[in-house]
Design a protein around this motif. Sequence first.
Motif, PDB file in Angstrom:
ATOM      1  N   LEU A 187       1.674   6.956  10.421  1.00 55.08           N
ATOM      2  CA  LEU A 187       0.753   6.744   9.341  1.00 55.08           C
ATOM      3  C   LEU A 187       1.049   6.870   8.189  1.00 55.08           C
ATOM      4  O   LEU A 187       0.547   6.184   7.192  1.00 55.08           O
ATOM      5  CB  LEU A 187      -0.567   7.591   9.653  1.00 55.08           C
ATOM      6  N   VAL A 188       2.001   7.680   7.785  1.00 53.53           N
ATOM      7  CA  VAL A 188       2.560   7.701   6.505  1.00 53.53           C
ATOM      8  C   VAL A 188       3.303   6.633   5.877  1.00 53.53           C
ATOM      9  O   VAL A 188       3.121   6.065   4.940  1.00 53.53           O
ATOM     10  CB  VAL A 188       3.546   9.112   6.084  1.00 53.53           C
ATOM     11  N   ASP A 189       4.259   5.919   6.897  1.00 50.64           N
ATOM     12  CA  ASP A 189       4.764   4.743   6.736  1.00 50.64           C
ATOM     13  C   ASP A 189       3.915   3.707   6.319  1.00 50.64           C
ATOM     14  O   ASP A 189       4.094   2.695   5.747  1.00 50.64           O
ATOM     15  CB  ASP A 189       5.685   4.385   8.253  1.00 50.64           C
ATOM     16  N   LEU A 190       2.832   3.389   6.974  1.00 49.67           N
ATOM     17  CA  LEU A 190       1.718   2.533   6.694  1.00 49.67           C
ATOM     18  C   LEU A 190       1.345   2.632   5.432  1.00 49.67           C
ATOM     19  O   LEU A 190       1.179   1.648   4.736  1.00 49.67           O
ATOM     20  CB  LEU A 190       0.599   2.740   7.828  1.00 49.67           C
ATOM     21  N   PHE A 191       0.851   4.096   4.982  1.00 49.56           N
ATOM     22  CA  PHE A 191       0.327   4.141   3.541  1.00 49.56           C
ATOM     23  C   PHE A 191       1.479   4.076   2.594  1.00 49.56           C
ATOM     24  O   PHE A 191       1.047   3.376   1.463  1.00 49.56           O
ATOM     25  CB  PHE A 191      -0.549   5.205   3.351  1.00 49.56           C
ATOM     26  N   ALA A 192       2.701   4.206   2.718  1.00 52.56           N
ATOM     27  CA  ALA A 192       3.778   3.775   1.807  1.00 52.56           C
ATOM     28  C   ALA A 192       3.999   2.482   1.547  1.00 52.56           C
ATOM     29  O   ALA A 192       3.902   2.041   0.382  1.00 52.56           O
ATOM     30  CB  ALA A 192       5.125   4.445   2.522  1.00 52.56           C
ATOM     31  N   HIS A 193       3.930   1.515   2.929  1.00 51.23           N
ATOM     32  CA  HIS A 193       3.787   0.252   2.724  1.00 51.23           C
ATOM     33  C   HIS A 193       2.692  -0.245   1.719  1.00 51.23           C
ATOM     34  O   HIS A 193       3.070  -1.024   1.032  1.00 51.23           O
ATOM     35  CB  HIS A 193       3.750  -0.221   4.067  1.00 51.23           C
ATOM     36  N   VAL A 194       1.499   0.245   1.986  1.00 50.57           N
ATOM     37  CA  VAL A 194       0.505  -0.358   1.251  1.00 50.57           C
ATOM     38  C   VAL A 194       0.624   0.265  -0.064  1.00 50.57           C
ATOM     39  O   VAL A 194       0.456  -0.698  -1.084  1.00 50.57           O
ATOM     40  CB  VAL A 194      -0.956   0.271   1.725  1.00 50.57           C
ATOM     41  N   ALA A 195       1.148   1.288  -0.581  1.00 52.39           N
ATOM     42  CA  ALA A 195       1.438   1.683  -1.981  1.00 52.39           C
ATOM     43  C   ALA A 195       2.358   0.905  -2.591  1.00 52.39           C
ATOM     44  O   ALA A 195       2.285   0.400  -3.510  1.00 52.39           O
ATOM     45  CB  ALA A 195       1.778   3.230  -1.856  1.00 52.39           C
ATOM     46  N   GLU A 196       3.381   0.566  -1.925  1.00 55.28           N
ATOM     47  CA  GLU A 196       4.499  -0.356  -2.288  1.00 55.28           C
ATOM     48  C   GLU A 196       3.835  -1.791  -2.925  1.00 55.28           C
ATOM     49  O   GLU A 196       4.649  -2.449  -3.462  1.00 55.28           O
ATOM     50  CB  GLU A 196       5.539  -0.536  -1.382  1.00 55.28           C
ATOM     51  N   ASN A 197       2.908  -2.245  -1.960  1.00 59.82           N
ATOM     52  CA  ASN A 197       2.317  -3.599  -1.986  1.00 59.82           C
ATOM     53  C   ASN A 197       0.945  -3.661  -2.770  1.00 59.82           C
ATOM     54  O   ASN A 197       0.145  -4.270  -2.356  1.00 59.82           O
ATOM     55  CB  ASN A 197       2.578  -4.346  -0.997  1.00 59.82           C
ATOM     56  N   ALA A 198       0.665  -2.462  -3.414  1.00 58.50           N
ATOM     57  CA  ALA A 198      -0.895  -2.222  -3.641  1.00 58.50           C
ATOM     58  C   ALA A 198      -1.396  -3.379  -4.500  1.00 58.50           C
ATOM     59  O   ALA A 198      -2.655  -3.777  -4.095  1.00 58.50           O
ATOM     60  CB  ALA A 198      -0.956  -1.047  -4.745  1.00 58.50           C
ATOM     61  N   VAL A 199      -0.602  -4.187  -5.638  1.00 60.18           N
ATOM     62  CA  VAL A 199      -1.225  -5.111  -6.143  1.00 60.18           C
ATOM     63  C   VAL A 199      -1.462  -6.256  -5.169  1.00 60.18           C
ATOM     64  O   VAL A 199      -2.772  -6.778  -5.480  1.00 60.18           O
ATOM     65  CB  VAL A 199      -0.342  -5.579  -7.348  1.00 60.18           C
ATOM     66  N   LEU A 200      -0.817  -6.564  -4.438  1.00 58.47           N
ATOM     67  CA  LEU A 200      -1.029  -7.586  -3.650  1.00 58.47           C
ATOM     68  C   LEU A 200      -2.146  -7.380  -2.641  1.00 58.47           C
ATOM     69  O   LEU A 200      -2.872  -8.125  -2.271  1.00 58.47           O
ATOM     70  CB  LEU A 200       0.359  -8.081  -2.297  1.00 58.47           C
ATOM     71  N   TYR A 201      -2.216  -6.153  -1.867  1.00 58.41           N
ATOM     72  CA  TYR A 201      -3.216  -5.839  -1.177  1.00 58.41           C
ATOM     73  C   TYR A 201      -4.552  -6.009  -1.767  1.00 58.41           C
ATOM     74  O   TYR A 201      -5.468  -6.151  -1.326  1.00 58.41           O
ATOM     75  CB  TYR A 201      -3.211  -4.469  -0.464  1.00 58.41           C
ATOM     76  N   ARG A 202      -4.716  -5.469  -3.054  1.00 62.56           N
ATOM     77  CA  ARG A 202      -5.890  -5.223  -3.744  1.00 62.56           C
ATOM     78  C   ARG A 202      -6.385  -6.787  -4.231  1.00 62.56           C
ATOM     79  O   ARG A 202      -7.609  -7.047  -3.795  1.00 62.56           O
ATOM     80  CB  ARG A 202      -5.625  -4.767  -5.231  1.00 62.56           C
ATOM     81  N   ARG A 203      -5.453  -7.626  -4.278  1.00 62.20           N
ATOM     82  CA  ARG A 203      -5.738  -9.051  -4.455  1.00 62.20           C
ATOM     83  C   ARG A 203      -6.243  -9.603  -3.065  1.00 62.20           C
ATOM     84  O   ARG A 203      -7.285 -10.560  -3.050  1.00 62.20           O
ATOM     85  CB  ARG A 203      -4.644  -9.814  -5.218  1.00 62.20           C
ATOM     86  N   MET A 204      -5.440  -9.206  -2.063  1.00 61.38           N
ATOM     87  CA  MET A 204      -5.859 -10.008  -0.866  1.00 61.38           C
ATOM     88  C   MET A 204      -7.360  -9.429  -0.346  1.00 61.38           C
ATOM     89  O   MET A 204      -7.937 -10.265   0.156  1.00 61.38           O
ATOM     90  CB  MET A 204      -4.931  -9.558   0.144  1.00 61.38           C
ATOM     91  N   PHE A 205      -7.524  -8.185  -0.736  1.00 61.15           N
ATOM     92  CA  PHE A 205      -8.789  -7.798  -0.294  1.00 61.15           C
ATOM     93  C   PHE A 205     -10.004  -8.208  -1.010  1.00 61.15           C
ATOM     94  O   PHE A 205     -11.195  -8.364  -0.682  1.00 61.15           O
ATOM     95  CB  PHE A 205      -8.864  -6.322  -0.049  1.00 61.15           C
ATOM     96  N   ALA A 206      -9.845  -8.352  -2.298  1.00 61.27           N
ATOM     97  CA  ALA A 206     -11.012  -8.814  -3.212  1.00 61.27           C
ATOM     98  C   ALA A 206     -11.093 -10.083  -3.708  1.00 61.27           C
ATOM     99  O   ALA A 206     -12.070 -10.261  -4.176  1.00 61.27           O
ATOM    100  CB  ALA A 206     -10.569  -7.816  -4.529  1.00 61.27           C
ATOM    101  N   GLU A 207     -10.364 -10.908  -3.411  1.00 61.12           N
ATOM    102  CA  GLU A 207     -10.224 -12.413  -3.956  1.00 61.12           C
ATOM    103  C   GLU A 207     -10.414 -13.153  -2.862  1.00 61.12           C
ATOM    104  O   GLU A 207     -10.660 -12.921  -1.747  1.00 61.12           O
ATOM    105  CB  GLU A 207      -9.225 -12.450  -5.225  1.00 61.12           C
ATOM    106  N   ARG A 208      -9.971 -14.552  -3.106  1.00 60.76           N
ATOM    107  CA  ARG A 208      -9.732 -15.575  -2.338  1.00 60.76           C
ATOM    108  C   ARG A 208      -9.322 -15.183  -1.043  1.00 60.76           C
ATOM    109  O   ARG A 208      -8.198 -14.656  -0.793  1.00 60.76           O
ATOM    110  CB  ARG A 208      -8.866 -16.766  -2.944  1.00 60.76           C
ATOM    111  N   GLY A 209     -10.024 -15.432   0.097  1.00 63.72           N
ATOM    112  CA  GLY A 209      -9.569 -15.089   1.447  1.00 63.72           C
ATOM    113  C   GLY A 209      -9.754 -13.600   1.732  1.00 63.72           C
ATOM    114  O   GLY A 209      -9.401 -13.207   2.797  1.00 63.72           O
TER     115      GLY A 209
END
Length: 183
Positions: free
Chosen positions: A89-111
Amino acid sequence: MNPDDPRVRRTRRRLRTALLSLAAEQELASVTMAAVARRAEINRATAYQHYADLDALVADAMEDAVAHVAHCAALCPLDTPDDATPAPLVDLFAHVAENAVLYRRMFAERGGARFSELLRARLTRELLSGFVEGRRPARHVAVPAELHASYVAGALVGVVAAAADTGRSPDADARDTWLLLTR
């Protein structure tokens, strides 16, 4: 088109890489298939031979991220004591933190809805597989495995989306998510 052909795999990899690179630089809503093709150094018509539209390319490009999140979630031993956060679970959130910009854009925008559904469905499948094999807390065995997997997957999609926005440490996000899942 043969997906096993090395040229097809190479072209698709270039398109995915170009999309992710552009998404890290600008809002996803402003990315076009033409811009992706230019960045990938291929003809736009070729890009459309591989992907019907930008949304299809986005979904494919995010598959690695979705697979990583699902893999980490499936590795979480749900019978870990409440006061010990599982390392996956820590690994999962580390991955999200490392790719936060991309995740924000994926959740908030097109698609955004498409990405959320893709992630939720993949998480549900991964979790269900483990739950059917008995890898879940004994206190939840009375709940149908499908419902339990769907519930946990939906919760994880929500906290992953929130984690991409908060800027908190992966350890804190993992700890708090674990507390929510085990209460």
